[in-house]
Design a protein around this motif. Sequence first.
Motif, PDB file in Angstrom:
ATOM      1  N   PRO A 128     -95.137 -12.036 -20.080  1.00  0.00           N
ATOM      2  CA  PRO A 128     -95.326 -12.489 -18.695  1.00  0.00           C
ATOM      3  C   PRO A 128     -94.038 -13.005 -18.065  1.00  0.00           C
ATOM      4  O   PRO A 128     -93.126 -13.457 -18.756  1.00  0.00           O
ATOM      5  N   TRP A 129     -93.999 -12.907 -16.740  1.00  0.00           N
ATOM      6  CA  TRP A 129     -92.882 -13.445 -15.967  1.00  0.00           C
ATOM      7  C   TRP A 129     -93.341 -14.735 -15.312  1.00  0.00           C
ATOM      8  O   TRP A 129     -94.534 -14.971 -15.141  1.00  0.00           O
ATOM      9  N   CYS A 130     -92.398 -15.539 -14.919  1.00  0.00           N
ATOM     10  CA  CYS A 130     -92.702 -16.805 -14.266  1.00  0.00           C
ATOM     11  C   CYS A 130     -91.848 -16.908 -13.009  1.00  0.00           C
ATOM     12  O   CYS A 130     -90.662 -16.573 -13.035  1.00  0.00           O
ATOM     13  N   ASP A 131     -92.440 -17.368 -11.912  1.00  0.00           N
ATOM     14  CA  ASP A 131     -91.669 -17.440 -10.667  1.00  0.00           C
ATOM     15  C   ASP A 131     -91.141 -18.848 -10.407  1.00  0.00           C
ATOM     16  O   ASP A 131     -91.472 -19.799 -11.108  1.00  0.00           O
ATOM     17  N   GLY A 132     -90.313 -18.945  -9.396  1.00  0.00           N
ATOM     18  CA  GLY A 132     -89.639 -20.205  -9.081  1.00  0.00           C
ATOM     19  C   GLY A 132     -90.569 -21.339  -8.718  1.00  0.00           C
ATOM     20  O   GLY A 132     -90.260 -22.514  -8.977  1.00  0.00           O
TER      21      GLY A 132
ATOM     22  N   HIS B 239     -89.336 -17.541 -19.336  1.00  0.00           N
ATOM     23  CA  HIS B 239     -90.117 -16.437 -18.786  1.00  0.00           C
ATOM     24  C   HIS B 239     -89.702 -16.099 -17.351  1.00  0.00           C
ATOM     25  O   HIS B 239     -90.354 -15.307 -16.679  1.00  0.00           O
ATOM     26  N   SER B 240     -88.614 -16.688 -16.883  1.00  0.00           N
ATOM     27  CA  SER B 240     -88.132 -16.450 -15.524  1.00  0.00           C
ATOM     28  C   SER B 240     -87.415 -15.103 -15.427  1.00  0.00           C
ATOM     29  O   SER B 240     -86.899 -14.582 -16.413  1.00  0.00           O
ATOM     30  N   ARG B 241     -87.356 -14.574 -14.222  1.00  0.00           N
ATOM     31  CA  ARG B 241     -86.592 -13.347 -13.967  1.00  0.00           C
ATOM     32  C   ARG B 241     -85.115 -13.647 -13.744  1.00  0.00           C
ATOM     33  O   ARG B 241     -84.291 -12.744 -13.765  1.00  0.00           O
TER      34      ARG B 241
ATOM     35  N   LYS C 208     -81.567 -14.978 -14.798  1.00  0.00           N
ATOM     36  CA  LYS C 208     -80.821 -15.174 -16.053  1.00  0.00           C
ATOM     37  C   LYS C 208     -80.397 -16.627 -16.238  1.00  0.00           C
ATOM     38  O   LYS C 208     -80.424 -17.145 -17.351  1.00  0.00           O
ATOM     39  N   GLU C 209     -80.006 -17.303 -15.146  1.00  0.00           N
ATOM     40  CA  GLU C 209     -79.567 -18.699 -15.277  1.00  0.00           C
ATOM     41  C   GLU C 209     -80.721 -19.608 -15.702  1.00  0.00           C
ATOM     42  O   GLU C 209     -80.520 -20.557 -16.455  1.00  0.00           O
ATOM     43  N   ASP C 210     -81.935 -19.312 -15.237  1.00  0.00           N
ATOM     44  CA  ASP C 210     -83.100 -20.089 -15.684  1.00  0.00           C
ATOM     45  C   ASP C 210     -83.347 -19.860 -17.168  1.00  0.00           C
ATOM     46  O   ASP C 210     -83.623 -20.803 -17.916  1.00  0.00           O
ATOM     47  N   VAL C 211     -83.256 -18.596 -17.591  1.00  0.00           N
ATOM     48  CA  VAL C 211     -83.477 -18.267 -19.005  1.00  0.00           C
ATOM     49  C   VAL C 211     -82.457 -18.996 -19.867  1.00  0.00           C
ATOM     50  O   VAL C 211     -82.819 -19.592 -20.896  1.00  0.00           O
ATOM     51  N   GLN C 212     -81.187 -18.994 -19.451  1.00  0.00           N
ATOM     52  CA  GLN C 212     -80.142 -19.685 -20.214  1.00  0.00           C
ATOM     53  C   GLN C 212     -80.417 -21.184 -20.277  1.00  0.00           C
ATOM     54  O   GLN C 212     -80.201 -21.816 -21.319  1.00  0.00           O
ATOM     55  N   ARG C 213     -80.871 -21.746 -19.175  1.00  0.00           N
ATOM     56  CA  ARG C 213     -81.212 -23.171 -19.153  1.00  0.00           C
ATOM     57  C   ARG C 213     -82.367 -23.472 -20.113  1.00  0.00           C
ATOM     58  O   ARG C 213     -82.353 -24.462 -20.839  1.00  0.00           O
ATOM     59  N   GLY C 214     -83.360 -22.591 -20.130  1.00  0.00           N
ATOM     60  CA  GLY C 214     -84.486 -22.758 -21.053  1.00  0.00           C
ATOM     61  C   GLY C 214     -84.050 -22.683 -22.503  1.00  0.00           C
ATOM     62  O   GLY C 214     -84.484 -23.473 -23.344  1.00  0.00           O
ATOM     63  N   ILE C 215     -83.158 -21.736 -22.800  1.00  0.00           N
ATOM     64  CA  ILE C 215     -82.632 -21.611 -24.161  1.00  0.00           C
ATOM     65  C   ILE C 215     -81.905 -22.893 -24.558  1.00  0.00           C
ATOM     66  O   ILE C 215     -82.107 -23.423 -25.655  1.00  0.00           O
TER      67      ILE C 215
ATOM     68  N   VAL D 200     -88.125 -15.430 -27.152  1.00  0.00           N
ATOM     69  CA  VAL D 200     -88.398 -14.852 -25.834  1.00  0.00           C
ATOM     70  C   VAL D 200     -87.154 -14.957 -24.955  1.00  0.00           C
ATOM     71  O   VAL D 200     -86.746 -13.990 -24.297  1.00  0.00           O
ATOM     72  N   GLY D 201     -86.526 -16.135 -24.957  1.00  0.00           N
ATOM     73  CA  GLY D 201     -85.326 -16.342 -24.149  1.00  0.00           C
ATOM     74  C   GLY D 201     -84.198 -15.403 -24.537  1.00  0.00           C
ATOM     75  O   GLY D 201     -83.554 -14.805 -23.669  1.00  0.00           O
ATOM     76  N   TYR D 202     -83.971 -15.251 -25.821  1.00  0.00           N
ATOM     77  CA  TYR D 202     -82.911 -14.346 -26.261  1.00  0.00           C
ATOM     78  C   TYR D 202     -83.256 -12.893 -25.944  1.00  0.00           C
ATOM     79  O   TYR D 202     -82.381 -12.099 -25.600  1.00  0.00           O
ATOM     80  N   TYR D 203     -84.536 -12.552 -26.029  1.00  0.00           N
ATOM     81  CA  TYR D 203     -84.949 -11.204 -25.632  1.00  0.00           C
ATOM     82  C   TYR D 203     -84.647 -10.982 -24.149  1.00  0.00           C
ATOM     83  O   TYR D 203     -84.089  -9.957 -23.767  1.00  0.00           O
ATOM     84  N   ARG D 204     -85.019 -11.957 -23.320  1.00  0.00           N
ATOM     85  CA  ARG D 204     -84.765 -11.848 -21.874  1.00  0.00           C
ATOM     86  C   ARG D 204     -83.261 -11.803 -21.571  1.00  0.00           C
ATOM     87  O   ARG D 204     -82.859 -11.257 -20.551  1.00  0.00           O
ATOM     88  N   SER D 205     -82.450 -12.365 -22.467  1.00  0.00           N
ATOM     89  CA  SER D 205     -80.995 -12.363 -22.284  1.00  0.00           C
ATOM     90  C   SER D 205     -80.345 -11.126 -22.910  1.00  0.00           C
ATOM     91  O   SER D 205     -79.126 -11.040 -22.992  1.00  0.00           O
TER      92      SER D 205
END
Length: 167
Positions: A23-27, A62-64, A66-73, A98-103
């Motif tokens: 799943p994706w997550c929005d702002g 789960h964000s689209r 990249k900066e959100d994904v990096q912050r989550g990681i 999940v974060g590394y996959y998205r990255s």
Amino acid sequence: MDAKIGSFFESIGNFFTGGEQIPWCDGDVIAGCEREVAEASNGDSEERKNESIMRLSWALVHSRKKEDVQRGIAMLETSLGNDKSPLHQREKIYLLAVGYYRSNDYGRSRELLGQCLEVAPDWRQAQSLNKIVEDRIAKDGVIGIGITATGVALIVGGIAAALARKN
């Protein structure tokens, strides 16, 4: 026959788009989680604060963006050693995967999923993501081989054309 053709084109589309089911997550959801963390930091119990941070971490990886994904990681890696619960550790490792996959760091994602599956071999979420990661690694390998073969063919063709002009 039409169903077979439709299925064929769908499989081709899934090959190039990834066809993933994560799943994706929005702002808006992320903003809501950030408010929840801020509220929980103002005097709530440590457990409520940790739960809020975990929800925010989930939303970020789960964000689209990249900066959100990096912050989550970064949040998950920071909090990984702070939690003594094996269940929470497993969840954090999965979210890191999940974060590394998205990255697009599929190797690291696969490594973390291996850790998850060592602890809980029947965990369907981790099994599903592991299959997606393995498929993506294989697809990237096929595309890489195709690009390399095309490059070699172009070079050989260029050399052959140059030799033909000389003669």
